[in-house]
Structures are given as structure tokens and as C-alpha cells.
Design an enzyme around this catalytic site. Structure first.
Site, PDB file in Angstrom:
ATOM      1  N   VAL A  25     -20.492 -14.241  77.823  1.00 33.91           N
ATOM      2  CA  VAL A  25     -21.468 -13.167  77.577  1.00 33.91           C
ATOM      3  C   VAL A  25     -21.196 -12.012  78.527  1.00 33.91           C
ATOM      4  O   VAL A  25     -21.145 -10.837  78.120  1.00 33.91           O
ATOM      5  CB  VAL A  25     -22.920 -13.688  77.755  1.00 33.91           C
ATOM      6  CG1 VAL A  25     -23.920 -12.539  77.594  1.00 33.91           C
ATOM      7  CG2 VAL A  25     -23.214 -14.800  76.768  1.00 33.91           C
ATOM      8  N   PRO A  45     -18.400 -15.793  91.199  1.00 29.81           N
ATOM      9  CA  PRO A  45     -17.412 -16.577  91.945  1.00 29.81           C
ATOM     10  C   PRO A  45     -16.239 -17.005  91.062  1.00 29.81           C
ATOM     11  O   PRO A  45     -15.121 -17.149  91.540  1.00 29.81           O
ATOM     12  CB  PRO A  45     -18.202 -17.796  92.426  1.00 29.81           C
ATOM     13  CG  PRO A  45     -19.458 -17.830  91.646  1.00 29.81           C
ATOM     14  CD  PRO A  45     -19.709 -16.460  91.117  1.00 29.81           C
ATOM     15  N   ASP A 218      -6.820  12.722  38.806  1.00 28.20           N
ATOM     16  CA  ASP A 218      -5.940  12.619  37.645  1.00 28.20           C
ATOM     17  C   ASP A 218      -6.739  12.222  36.438  1.00 28.20           C
ATOM     18  O   ASP A 218      -7.896  11.866  36.529  1.00 28.20           O
ATOM     19  CB  ASP A 218      -4.937  11.489  37.903  1.00 28.20           C
ATOM     20  CG  ASP A 218      -3.670  12.008  38.523  1.00 28.20           C
ATOM     21  OD1 ASP A 218      -3.489  13.232  38.528  1.00 28.20           O
ATOM     22  OD2 ASP A 218      -2.874  11.181  38.989  1.00 28.20           O
ATOM     23  N   LYS A 240      -3.190  15.245  33.795  1.00 26.32           N
ATOM     24  CA  LYS A 240      -2.168  15.625  32.819  1.00 26.32           C
ATOM     25  C   LYS A 240      -2.389  14.806  31.565  1.00 26.32           C
ATOM     26  O   LYS A 240      -2.665  13.619  31.641  1.00 26.32           O
ATOM     27  CB  LYS A 240      -0.773  15.320  33.357  1.00 26.32           C
ATOM     28  CG  LYS A 240      -0.441  16.032  34.632  1.00 26.32           C
ATOM     29  CD  LYS A 240       0.997  15.705  35.011  1.00 26.32           C
ATOM     30  CE  LYS A 240       1.382  16.360  36.323  1.00 26.32           C
ATOM     31  NZ  LYS A 240       1.270  15.471  37.453  1.00 26.32           N
ATOM     32  N   GLY A 271      -4.193   7.297  39.659  1.00 25.94           N
ATOM     33  CA  GLY A 271      -4.247   6.042  38.913  1.00 25.94           C
ATOM     34  C   GLY A 271      -3.268   5.042  39.502  1.00 25.94           C
ATOM     35  O   GLY A 271      -2.205   5.420  40.006  1.00 25.94           O
ATOM     36  N   ASP A 273      -1.118   2.771  41.716  1.00 31.26           N
ATOM     37  CA  ASP A 273      -0.646   2.917  43.094  1.00 31.26           C
ATOM     38  C   ASP A 273      -0.004   4.301  43.238  1.00 31.26           C
ATOM     39  O   ASP A 273       0.762   4.710  42.362  1.00 31.26           O
ATOM     40  CB  ASP A 273       0.386   1.818  43.404  1.00 31.26           C
ATOM     41  CG  ASP A 273       0.846   1.898  44.839  1.00 31.26           C
ATOM     42  OD1 ASP A 273       0.290   1.156  45.663  1.00 31.26           O
ATOM     43  OD2 ASP A 273       1.740   2.720  45.141  1.00 31.26           O
ATOM     44  N   THR A 301      -1.420  -1.428  40.916  1.00 30.99           N
ATOM     45  CA  THR A 301      -0.622  -0.671  39.942  1.00 30.99           C
ATOM     46  C   THR A 301      -0.831  -1.182  38.520  1.00 30.99           C
ATOM     47  O   THR A 301      -0.964  -2.386  38.286  1.00 30.99           O
ATOM     48  CB  THR A 301       0.877  -0.700  40.308  1.00 30.99           C
ATOM     49  OG1 THR A 301       1.583   0.053  39.304  1.00 30.99           O
ATOM     50  CG2 THR A 301       1.457  -2.102  40.350  1.00 30.99           C
ATOM     51  N   MET A 352       4.539   5.010  30.740  1.00 28.41           N
ATOM     52  CA  MET A 352       4.745   6.247  29.976  1.00 28.41           C
ATOM     53  C   MET A 352       5.691   5.969  28.804  1.00 28.41           C
ATOM     54  O   MET A 352       6.593   6.752  28.513  1.00 28.41           O
ATOM     55  CB  MET A 352       5.309   7.351  30.887  1.00 28.41           C
ATOM     56  CG  MET A 352       4.356   7.686  32.031  1.00 28.41           C
ATOM     57  SD  MET A 352       5.004   8.853  33.232  1.00 28.41           S
ATOM     58  CE  MET A 352       5.791   7.756  34.404  1.00 28.41           C
TER      59      MET A 352
HETATM   60  N1  SAH Z   1       0.881   5.242  39.591  1.00 31.78           N
HETATM   61  C1  SAH Z   1       0.465   4.634  38.356  1.00 31.78           C
HETATM   62  C2  SAH Z   1       1.378   4.954  37.205  1.00 31.78           C
HETATM   63  C3  SAH Z   1       1.366   6.401  36.819  1.00 31.78           C
HETATM   64  S1  SAH Z   1       2.370   6.740  35.413  1.00 31.78           S
HETATM   65  C4  SAH Z   1       0.332   3.121  38.559  1.00 31.78           C
HETATM   66  O1  SAH Z   1       0.755   2.586  39.585  1.00 31.78           O
HETATM   67  O2  SAH Z   1      -0.267   2.479  37.690  1.00 31.78           O
HETATM   68  C5  SAH Z   1       1.188   6.751  34.136  1.00 31.78           C
HETATM   69  C6  SAH Z   1       1.371   5.550  33.254  1.00 31.78           C
HETATM   70  O3  SAH Z   1       0.748   4.422  33.826  1.00 31.78           O
HETATM   71  C7  SAH Z   1       0.745   5.663  31.878  1.00 31.78           C
HETATM   72  O4  SAH Z   1       1.552   6.398  31.013  1.00 31.78           O
HETATM   73  C8  SAH Z   1       0.667   4.217  31.490  1.00 31.78           C
HETATM   74  O5  SAH Z   1       1.927   3.749  31.111  1.00 31.78           O
HETATM   75  C9  SAH Z   1       0.330   3.578  32.793  1.00 31.78           C
HETATM   76  N2  SAH Z   1      -1.119   3.328  32.971  1.00 31.78           N
HETATM   77  C10 SAH Z   1      -1.881   3.688  33.999  1.00 31.78           C
HETATM   78  N3  SAH Z   1      -3.142   3.234  33.860  1.00 31.78           N
HETATM   79  C11 SAH Z   1      -3.184   2.561  32.714  1.00 31.78           C
HETATM   80  C12 SAH Z   1      -4.192   1.831  32.009  1.00 31.78           C
HETATM   81  N4  SAH Z   1      -5.422   1.726  32.481  1.00 31.78           N
HETATM   82  N5  SAH Z   1      -3.858   1.219  30.866  1.00 31.78           N
HETATM   83  C13 SAH Z   1      -2.608   1.309  30.368  1.00 31.78           C
HETATM   84  N6  SAH Z   1      -1.625   1.987  30.979  1.00 31.78           N
HETATM   85  C14 SAH Z   1      -1.886   2.582  32.131  1.00 31.78           C
END
Ligand code: SAH
Length: 434
Positions: A25, A45, A218, A240, A271, A273, A301, A352
């Protein structure tokens, strides 16, 4: 009725503070007092291992003996004494002498005869909404209750469910406020938000979001969390959509540096990672080039989590022990390169991948992949309208068109897709169809 205690915070810097006792303590108390800048003297001590470690590491004077009359006033009066000797008669002697000398005394063995008490204390986390806060809780004779409340308050602050972020004057300098708090220069956090569900962001990501002055978002990621931000938080949407790039990467980089150089805490909420096909690396470099402190908070991711939501493990014992993530954005060549460098049975995860699905599938077939290789197209993973279309490499393009598959979607190519037949959708909390 006893009067309520009077809470107070002390500036102990350089002031003589005495700890009587050498056990755990006493060690805890001594550590806290040193952290607060006190000129700490320990009278005991013997000392326990914790206290011995502390004595080796920090500046504390150890009087290796029993407490003797006069210790609290000589060579100069102490401002505060903690007594935790484990011996009731010694603690009583210390508190009596403290009372006579008008030195505040905290007694570990008997709070009711103390003249001062230490609350349960927690300090906020650097860079989060709790930064600069000291939470101190007392609960009368129930210190465990005080600790529980303290921890609950801190957790709520850091999770953002108590929206009390620090509102600081905007300044780029390192000014010091009364109380010694430095006004921080602006900074940028590249926060991975995960695939879209609000509870798939990390605890640190959530905490930084709660502390943000500016959030640059995003189209993907947990957009639902934006609604919980304070009205004075500036939200810049640079989302985008495929084929439509409203804000260039160069402009995003500039925005981050611009807001941070005004002294703001900027969260770049992305979105998945930030460093997986997210251009987070470029943003970090740009900040560093402009002298802006930057940190990254990894995210879940989509490359791994979206297949998982559809019951597809990217590796599975007996099927494959590796997977490759590739962007299909710039055409089939990139995908082919990734696939040819990988093990022949590696799962191919394409991000994508919707727009160029036909040419990508054709290229993989031409490169020798089996026409009946299973393919899954998972749209809007972890969102309420998640949908999965299972097909084969040969029929992927036609099936996608028939089903009206749209971005965002993850394309999985490989035998692991068959696991889905046995497990189905696995996204907890997401009503699913398809
Ligand atoms: N940094 C992100 C990826 C970005 S690229 C990661 O780590 O997840 C963007 C692409 O991620 C999209 O075109 C799709 O292919 C995918 N994506 C991200 N979120 C998604 C979701 N909820 N459902 C399906 N595809 C997803």
C-alpha cells in the site's frame, strides 16, 4: 450527522510528503505521490519488492528505520503524510502527530480516523476524448465501489458514449494553459473503421473519433457512427463512388494537413483497414512531410471479414493455408500477377472487383484456373442488406449480371467458398438474405 468531505486537488510539486510504511500500500501511495511531483520521503525499517523497485527507479528518500516523534516537522514540516504501516499503534501515533502539526494525514488502516482520503483516480488517455481529464471518485467507506465508478466513467469517455470531448482553442503552438495543460498541436489519426457495422471499429478508433474536431470520411466504413458526433464536429465527406471521384487523393491529403495545422484533431475514418488498398500510407507520408503528427489505428479489413460474414474462411485446414488480396480496380493484369506469385491453391480475394469481373474471370481462366473453381460475390458485408451470390469462375460474370451485383463487394475465388454450404452466413447481428 457528519459533514460531507471537502474534495480538493493538490499541487505537490517539490513539496515534502511523507509515507510511513514499506508494504504494497505504501508503495502504491509513494508511486502516486512521485507522479504528482511530490518530494517523497519513505520511513520504514523494511520495504517490499515493489517499493524497492520504485526506490531504484525514481527519486525518493528512504529513512531505513521506524517512525519517530518529530518526523513530520523536521527538518521541515511535511504538507501531507500517508501512513500504512500495518501496525495500528504506529498509524495512530502518526495521525496524532500529524493532527498536532496540522499536516493532512491519510490512514490506510482506518479511514474514519483519517483527516484526508485518497479517491480512486484515473487519468485520461493521450489523444482521446478523455485526455486532460482526471477522474477522482470517492464512495465513503466503499473504495471498491469508487474504483468501479471510476473505471465506468473512463470507459464511457473513451468509447464516446459520454460525448464530452475537450474543446480547445485552435492553435498550432504548444501553449500552456493554467494548471499546466499543454494546448496540443493538431494531429491526424488514420482510423480503420472496419467493414461497416458500427461495433466492428476498434476501441481506440472509437475513442479517437469521439475526440475528433474534424472527421474526413469515406463512402465505406461505419458511417452510422457519424450521427453520434457533436454538432460542432466538422464532417468532410470525400466518399468515392465507382466511376465518380468527387475528391482527389491529393485534395484529401491537403485537407488533412490543412485542418491539423489549424490545431485540430483530425480523424481520417476509412473503411476496413487504412493500410489495405486504402491509400492510408500515402496520407501518413503526406502528413509526415508536412510535419503533422500522425498515427494509424488498424481496422478489420473487408478482405477477411466480408468473406467471414458469408461463412467463408479465407484459409481452411485441408483446403488452403494461404490467401492473396488484390485490387481488381486497375484490370486483370494486377490480379494475374498476384495469383501467379501465390500458391496454386491460395484463396484469391479481390477488392473493387465488380466492375471488371468479366475480364478478371476470363484472364484467370486463360491462365489455367479450373472453370468450376467456386466464386463468391459478397455485397455490402456486415450491413443489413448483405447478400452473397455463389457461382463458378466460368459463370461468374453472367451470374453477377443476372443478380445485379453492385459495389461494394468482395470477390472470393477458391475452394474455401464451399465451406459456406455447411455454415451459411456468420455475421452476428446482421439479418441476411441471398
Ligand atoms: N481499406 C479497405 C478496402 C478499401 S477498397 C479494407 O481494408 O477493407 C474498397 C473495396 O473494399 C470495395 O470495392 C469492396 O471490394 C471492399 N469492401 C469494403 N467494405 C465492404 C463491405 N462492407 N462489403 C463488401 N465489400 C467491401
Amino acid at each position: 450527522m457528519t459533514a460531507p468531505a471537502y474534495p480538493l486537488t493538490l499541487d505537490l510539486t517539490g513539496r515534502r510528503v511523507v509515507v510511513v510504511g514499506g508494504g504494497p500500500v505504501a508503495a502504491r501511495r509513494a508511486r502516486g505521490l512521485v507522479e504528482a511531483g511530490g518530494a517523497v520521503e519513505v520511513i520504514a525499517p523494511f520495504v517490499c519488492e515493489d517499493l524497492r523497485d520504485l526506490l531504484e527507479r525514481v527519486e525518493i528518500t528512504w529513512h531505513e528505520r521506524e517512525f519517530v516523534t518529530g518526523d513530520l516537522v523536521l527538518p521541515e514540516p511535511a504538507w501531507l503524510v500517508h501512513t500504512a504501516t500495518g501496525d495500528r499503534s504506529v498509524d495512530t501515533q502518526v495521525s496524532r502527530e500529524a493532527e498536532a502539526a496540522r499536516v493532512w494525514c491519510v490512514r490506510a488502516d482506518d479511514a474514519s480516523t483519517s483527516s484526508a482520503w485518497t479517491p480512486a483516480v484515473a487519468r485520461g488517455t493521450h489523444g482521446t476524448a478523455s485526455e486532460g481529464l482526471t477522474v477522482a471518485v470517492t464512495a465513503g467507506a466503499d473504495p471498491r465501489r469508487a474504483v468501479a465508478v471510476r473505471d465506468a466513467v473512463l470507459a464511457a469517455l473513451d468509447s464516446g458514449s459520454l460525448p464530452v470531448r475537450r474543446v480547445r482553442p485552435a492553435t498550432g503552438g504548444g501553449d500552456v494553459l493554467p494548471g499546466g495543460d499543454a494546448v496540443q498541436a493538431g494531429r491526424v489519426a488514420l482510423v480503420g473503421g472496419g467493414p461497416g457495422a458500427e461495433d466492428l471499429i476498434t476501441v481506440r478508433g472509437r475513442a479517437l473519433l469521439a475526440a475528433a474536431d474534424v472527421v474526413v470520411t469515406d463512402r465505406l466504413g461505419p458511417r452510422g457512427l457519424l450521427a453520434a458526433l457533436g454538432q460542432d464536429v466538422e464532417v468532410v465527406d470525400v466518399g468515392k463512388t465507382p466511376g465518380n471521384h468527387p475528391v482527389t487523393q491529393g485534395r484529401i491529403n491537403e485537407l488533412l494537413v490543412h485542418h491539423a495545422s489549424l490545431g485540430k484533431r483530425v480523424v481520417r475514418l476509412k473503411g476496413g483497414d487504412p493500410f489495405v488498398l486504402g491509400r492510408g500510407g500515402e496520407e501518413a507520408l503526406h502528413c509526415i512531410e508536412h510535419g503533422i503528427p500522425v498515427e494509424v489505428v488498424p481496422g478489420v479489413t473487408s478482405a477477411v471479414s466480408v468473406p467471414a460474414a458469408a461463412g467463408i474462411p479465407v484459409t481452411h485446414r485441408g483446403i488452403t493455408a494461404s490467401f492473396v488480396v488484390a485490387s481488381a480496380h486497375d484490370g486483370a493484369d494486377q490480379v494475374l500477377r498476384a495469383a501467379s506469385d501465390a500458391a496454386p491453391d491460395a484463396t484469391l480475394v479481390l477488392l473493387m472487383g465488380v466492375t471488371r469481373l468479366a475480364s478478371t474471370a476470363r484472364a484467370l481462366l486463360d491462365a489455367g484456373r479450373r472453370p468450376d473453381t467456386p466464386v463468391a460475390l459478397i455485397e455490402r458485408g456486415w450491413l443489413p442488406d448483405q447478400r452473397t451470390t455463389v457461382t463458378t469462375l466460368e459463370h461468374a460474370a453472367a451470374d453477377a449480371e443476372r443478380a445485379g451485383v453492385k459495389a461494394p463487394a468482395v470477390v472470393v475465388v477458391g475452394d474455401v467458398v464451399s465451406v459456406r454450404q455447411q455454415v451459411g452466413d456468420l455475421a452476428g447481428g446482421v439479418p441476411s438474405r441471398g
